[in-house]
Structure formats: structure tokens, C-alpha cells
Design a protein around this motif. Structure first.
Motif, PDB file in Angstrom:
ATOM      1  N   LEU A 118       0.830  -1.190   0.000  1.00  0.00           N
ATOM      2  CA  LEU A 118       0.000   0.000   0.000  1.00  0.00           C
ATOM      3  C   LEU A 118       0.868   1.245   0.000  1.00  0.00           C
ATOM      4  O   LEU A 118       1.796   1.378   0.806  1.00  0.00           O
ATOM      5  CB  LEU A 118      -0.915   0.001   1.227  1.00  0.00           C
ATOM      6  N   ASP A 119       0.577   2.149  -0.907  1.00  0.00           N
ATOM      7  CA  ASP A 119       1.313   3.402  -1.016  1.00  0.00           C
ATOM      8  C   ASP A 119       1.113   4.239   0.252  1.00  0.00           C
ATOM      9  O   ASP A 119       0.002   4.359   0.779  1.00  0.00           O
ATOM     10  CB  ASP A 119       0.812   4.163  -2.255  1.00  0.00           C
ATOM     11  N   ASP A 120       2.189   4.841   0.753  1.00  0.00           N
ATOM     12  CA  ASP A 120       2.106   5.640   1.984  1.00  0.00           C
ATOM     13  C   ASP A 120       1.139   6.806   1.841  1.00  0.00           C
ATOM     14  O   ASP A 120       0.419   7.155   2.787  1.00  0.00           O
ATOM     15  CB  ASP A 120       3.493   6.166   2.369  1.00  0.00           C
ATOM     16  N   HIS A 121       1.119   7.409   0.658  1.00  0.00           N
ATOM     17  CA  HIS A 121       0.203   8.527   0.431  1.00  0.00           C
ATOM     18  C   HIS A 121      -1.244   8.064   0.529  1.00  0.00           C
ATOM     19  O   HIS A 121      -2.079   8.731   1.162  1.00  0.00           O
ATOM     20  CB  HIS A 121       0.463   9.153  -0.946  1.00  0.00           C
ATOM     21  N   ASP A 173      -1.745  -4.665   4.334  1.00  0.00           N
ATOM     22  CA  ASP A 173      -1.803  -5.906   3.550  1.00  0.00           C
ATOM     23  C   ASP A 173      -3.063  -6.017   2.713  1.00  0.00           C
ATOM     24  O   ASP A 173      -3.386  -7.092   2.208  1.00  0.00           O
ATOM     25  CB  ASP A 173      -1.720  -7.113   4.489  1.00  0.00           C
ATOM     26  N   ARG A 174      -3.780  -4.925   2.527  1.00  0.00           N
ATOM     27  CA  ARG A 174      -5.053  -4.989   1.817  1.00  0.00           C
ATOM     28  C   ARG A 174      -4.903  -5.461   0.376  1.00  0.00           C
ATOM     29  O   ARG A 174      -5.811  -6.052  -0.198  1.00  0.00           O
ATOM     30  CB  ARG A 174      -5.746  -3.626   1.826  1.00  0.00           C
ATOM     31  N   TYR A 175      -3.762  -5.185  -0.231  1.00  0.00           N
ATOM     32  CA  TYR A 175      -3.567  -5.587  -1.628  1.00  0.00           C
ATOM     33  C   TYR A 175      -2.792  -6.902  -1.738  1.00  0.00           C
ATOM     34  O   TYR A 175      -2.136  -7.163  -2.744  1.00  0.00           O
ATOM     35  CB  TYR A 175      -2.882  -4.478  -2.406  1.00  0.00           C
ATOM     36  N   ARG A 176      -2.890  -7.719  -0.713  1.00  0.00           N
ATOM     37  CA  ARG A 176      -2.415  -9.100  -0.795  1.00  0.00           C
ATOM     38  C   ARG A 176      -3.590  -9.909  -1.357  1.00  0.00           C
ATOM     39  O   ARG A 176      -4.397 -10.477  -0.633  1.00  0.00           O
ATOM     40  CB  ARG A 176      -1.994  -9.601   0.587  1.00  0.00           C
ATOM     41  N   LEU A 180      -5.537  -0.881  -8.754  1.00  0.00           N
ATOM     42  CA  LEU A 180      -5.333  -1.807  -7.633  1.00  0.00           C
ATOM     43  C   LEU A 180      -6.645  -2.115  -6.925  1.00  0.00           C
ATOM     44  O   LEU A 180      -6.934  -3.273  -6.617  1.00  0.00           O
ATOM     45  CB  LEU A 180      -4.327  -1.218  -6.641  1.00  0.00           C
ATOM     46  N   PHE A 181      -7.448  -1.098  -6.665  1.00  0.00           N
ATOM     47  CA  PHE A 181      -8.731  -1.340  -6.014  1.00  0.00           C
ATOM     48  C   PHE A 181      -9.652  -2.122  -6.941  1.00  0.00           C
ATOM     49  O   PHE A 181     -10.408  -3.005  -6.498  1.00  0.00           O
ATOM     50  CB  PHE A 181      -9.391  -0.033  -5.597  1.00  0.00           C
TER      51      PHE A 181
END
Length: 434
Positions: free
Chosen positions: A66-69, A104-107, A390-391
Motif C-alpha cells: 500500500l502506497d504511503d500517500h 496488507d489490503r492488496y495481498r 489496484l482497487f
């Protein structure tokens, strides 16, 4: 960055840990049951003459940091005063809780039961040397059709397919040629079936029928229709189905889901819509997601009736979709039971949010009816996502896996079992004298 480019980025060097670097990994489901038994594994101490059964159930997945921004914006949008999207304690539905961390949402896992998307029989058996056997277990499984290759490509691992009313099971039999036929002695797979008598069917027409059966299965696993309902603040069911004009936010969400298509002349998966005479509207929303076809039944694009308060024509399509996506505006929590459909098994709530700099985010929630549990990828601690590829990968994967989980519920499983039993009985009778 497009999803295609992100997937291609897996070819970069391992030390590349940028947020868009996508890492593919393989997931093996070694716990799949086969006739009530777990798959066997060959231990080093076993004799080479022992027959061992393996289950092949690999699927692809990927993960992206996940991007920090994005995380910073999500934390800002996560106001503690936000009302729930779905009313807590909604009768008959279970609201999915958070199962994973925000980071870890994009795992994102591969599709559940992904092996059934591939033409396994057509690739490895059809018009190649193999044997087809038929038996009928009148006291339990009903008709059983087994296909076994004659000459394994590697070592002594023989590919085999076992078809029953419970589904199709792909196995590899480890053993020498003399022991290959032990798979026909179902005692190794289901001990109570000692008395089963398998017949070798040499009629080549059975090959064609089995390939057609597999193609039907592939269509089942790769064609999806999801309902999309536009809900203004505080609307009743009839009011939601009576919406004609969509807001800009709803139109933006539809563009995020897929492409607007003209129905007349449409030659791909149509999801039950009329592609000849416009009786189900002029346009719809469609997307090709990996190897899956998705047709969205959008309430505002289906025909509106000026004399039917209940909008039965719209409900005829949306009410028969396993998954219903509700794009909700306003702060009133949604109550799932206001939708009077016996078929909608999963209700997905989506609400648009804007960050301070105008970036689009979506807040989501899932509620399921039959208690089969949540589907991966799981919801993160804060289920707010930035609009983007990604979403979209996360969301569409979760929709497909959610429907596949729903198909395992008792209601749907019984329907599928009956349909499959009828197909196998038809083949058994057709080739009983072959």
C-alpha cells in the motif's frame, strides 16, 4: 500504471520494492476433500509400487504494498463519526468484519477453484490415448465417470478425472503401469464402494460429450452477472428501482467497473440480456477481467416502466443475481432486508468519498446471507480504497470469489448437485450399451 504493466513488473529484479511492484506467488489448496478423504502425499518411506493420489489445485495471486500517500489519505477519511454503510444487526445477513491489516489490503489471492477455469480434459485427454470408465453407485454418489490417461508424459504419474454429482476431481495417480487401474477400485478413494463395477466405454462419442460437459463447467466458472442498484439517501426498494437519472458519482463508478456497450449486436457474454431487440435496454456495462466475463445489470440502464411501481422488469434481472452492488448516497445505513429477493445472497455497499485534494475513494462493506463465510481478499481494518487499478483488481476479485463461496452454500449446492446428477445420468444412459 495499468494493471497489465503492474503484472509485467513482476519481471523486475527482486530488490525492487516500489509500491507498484507486483509479486506473483502460487497458492496450493492441499486440503481439498476427495470423496470425503483428504489428498494423500507420498512419503520417502513408501514403496515405489504404492499408489498415491495427489490433488492439483494451484492458482495465481499477487500482492502489492500500500502506497504511503494512499494510507495517509485513508486515515484522514476514516472519521470515527462515519455512520455504518450497512445497519448493524441486519436480520438475515452477516456483515463482514475486518480480517487483514491496512498495509496488507492488496495481498490479493487468485480465484477460488481456479483450476476449473481451464480445459483440462480437452488439453490432456481429448483425442489422446486414454480410457473412459462408467459406474453407477445407486446407494450414494450416483453415476461416476472416470477418465485416465494411458501413457503418462512424466514418470509414472497418471492424470485422471473423476466426475460425480459432487463435482469434478482431478488427480494424479503415482504408481507403475500395472497398478494404474487401481483407481477404478474406488476403495482407495471411498472405502464403502467395494462393489462398484466400472465399464470401459470405447465409443469415441463419449469423448465429445465429456468435452462439452467440461466447456459448460468452464462457462459456469468464467461468466458472471452482478446487479448494480443506485440508491439515493433514504430510498425504499421501489424508489431505488425507479431511479431513472443517475448522478455523476454513480456514472463515474460504472466507468470504474467496466465499459458501456451497445446491446444490439453484442456477440460476447450477454448475462441474460437481449442483444437483438432492445427489450432489456439499449446499453449495459461489461468487462473482461482476466479470463472472466462480467456483465453488470445496472438498474438505471434497464427498461423503466411508467405503469409498474415495482419495476418488475428491472427486478427480474437484478433480483436473480447472486451478488447485488448497491451504490449508496447519503448517510442513512442500508438495510439489506428491504431487497425482497430470495436469490441475492451477497449485498455489497459502495459509497464515494473525496480526499482533501479531490482524489476519489470508495468505502465498501459486504453482507452475506447463508453463513458460508467471507471470501478473499478480506476487508482491511479501514475498508476505504482509492479509485484505481489496484482497487479494481481487489474489488472484482472479491466479487468473483464471493459468488464462488456462495455457490457452496446448501441452497445453491443442492441445485448444482441436481443439475450435475441429471447430466451424468444422461451420459450413463446414453452409453450404457457401448
Amino acid at each position: 500504471m495499468s494493471m497489465k504493466n503492474m503484472i509485467n513488473s513482476k519481471k523486475k529484479k527482486k530488490e525492487d520494492d516500489s509500491p507498484t511492484h507486483l509479486q506473483r506467488r502460487s497458492i496450493t489448496n492441499i486440503g481439498r476433500n476427495f470423496f470425503g478423504l483428504r489428498p494423500l502425499r507420498k512419503s520417502p518411506k513408501e514403496s515405489e509400487n504404492e499408489t498415491t493420489v495427489y490433488i492439483d489445485a494451484d492458482s495465481d495471486s499477487f500482492m502489492c504494498t500500500l502506497d504511503d500517500h494512499e494510507l495517509e489519505q485513508i486515515l484522514k477519511l476514516n472519521d470515527s463519526s462515519l455512520p455504518p454503510l450497512i445497519k448493524e444487526g441486519s436480520e438475515g445477513f452477516t456483515i463482514e468484519a475486518a480480517h487483514t491489516s491496512n498495509k496488507d489490503r492488496y495481498r490479493i489471492p487468485g480465484f477460488l477453484d481456479a483450476i476449473y477455469e481451464d480445459p483440462y480434459y480437452c488439453n490432456f485427454f481429448y483425442q489422446k490415448e486414454h480410457d473412459n470408465f462408467i459406474a453407477d453407485d445407486e446407494t450414494g454418489l450416483g453415476p461416476i465417470i472416470i477418465s485416465i490417461e494411458n501413457h503418462p508424459e512424466k514418470d509414472d504419474n497418471y492424470k485422471a478425472i473423476v466426475r460425480t454429482k459432487e463435482g469434478e476431481f482431478r488427480v494424479a495417480i503415482h504408481g507403475n503401469k500395472q497398478r494404474k487401474k487401481q483407481v477404478l477400485q474406488v476403495t482407495q478413494l471411498r472405502p464403502n464402494n467395494n462393489a462398484l463395477k466400472f465399464r470401459l466405454v470405447k465409443d469415441p462419442k463419449l469423448e465429445k460429450e465429456l468435452s462439452n460437459l467440461e466447456l459448460q463447467q468452464i462457462e459456469f466458472f468464467t461468466n458472471y452477472k452482478f446487479g448494480v442498484l443506485y440508491c439515493k439517501s433514504g430510498q425504499t426498494e421501489n424508489e431505488m428501482f425507479s431511479n431513472i437519472e443517475a448522478s455523476k458519482d454513480f456514472d463515474e463508478f460504472l466507468d470504474f467497473l467496466g465499459d458501456r456497450i451497445d446491446l444490439v449486436g453484442w456477440d460476447k457474454f450477454r448475462g441474460g440480456l437481449d442483444v437483438k431487440t432492445n427489450t432489456t435496454g439499449n446499453k449495459s456495462v461489461y468487462t473482461k477481467f482476466h479470463n472472466c466475463n462480467i456483465m453488470f445489470h445496472v438498474s438505471t440502464l434497464l427498461p423503466f416502466s411508467t405503469v409498474d411501481e415495482q419495476q418488475v422488469e428491472r427486478k427480474r434481472h437484478i433480483g436473480n443475481d447472486v451478488i447485488l452492488i448497491v451504490f449508496k448516497e447519503g448517510d442513512s445505513p442500508f438495510i439489506p432486508k428491504v431487497i425482497t429477493s430470495n436469490f441475492n445472497n451477497i449485498i455489497v455497499l459502495v459509497s464515494k468519498m473525496n480526499s482533501e485534494n479531490g482524489e476519489v475513494f470508495y468505502r465498501i462493506s459486504f453482507a452475506e446471507k447463508h453463513g458460508e463465510g467471507s471470501a478473499q481478499p478480506y476487508l482491511p481494518e479501514i475498508p476505504i480504497f482509492q479509485q484505481g487499478e489496484l482497487f479494481r483488481e481487489y474489488f472484482l476479485t472479491k466479487l468473483i470469489n464471493s459468488e464462488r463461496v456462495a455457490m457452496k452454500s446448501r441452497e445453491f449446492r443442492n441445485r448444482l448437485r441436481k443439475a450435475r446428477l441429471d447430466q451424468l445420468k444422461l451420459l450413463t444412459n446414453q452409453f450404457k450399451d457401448s
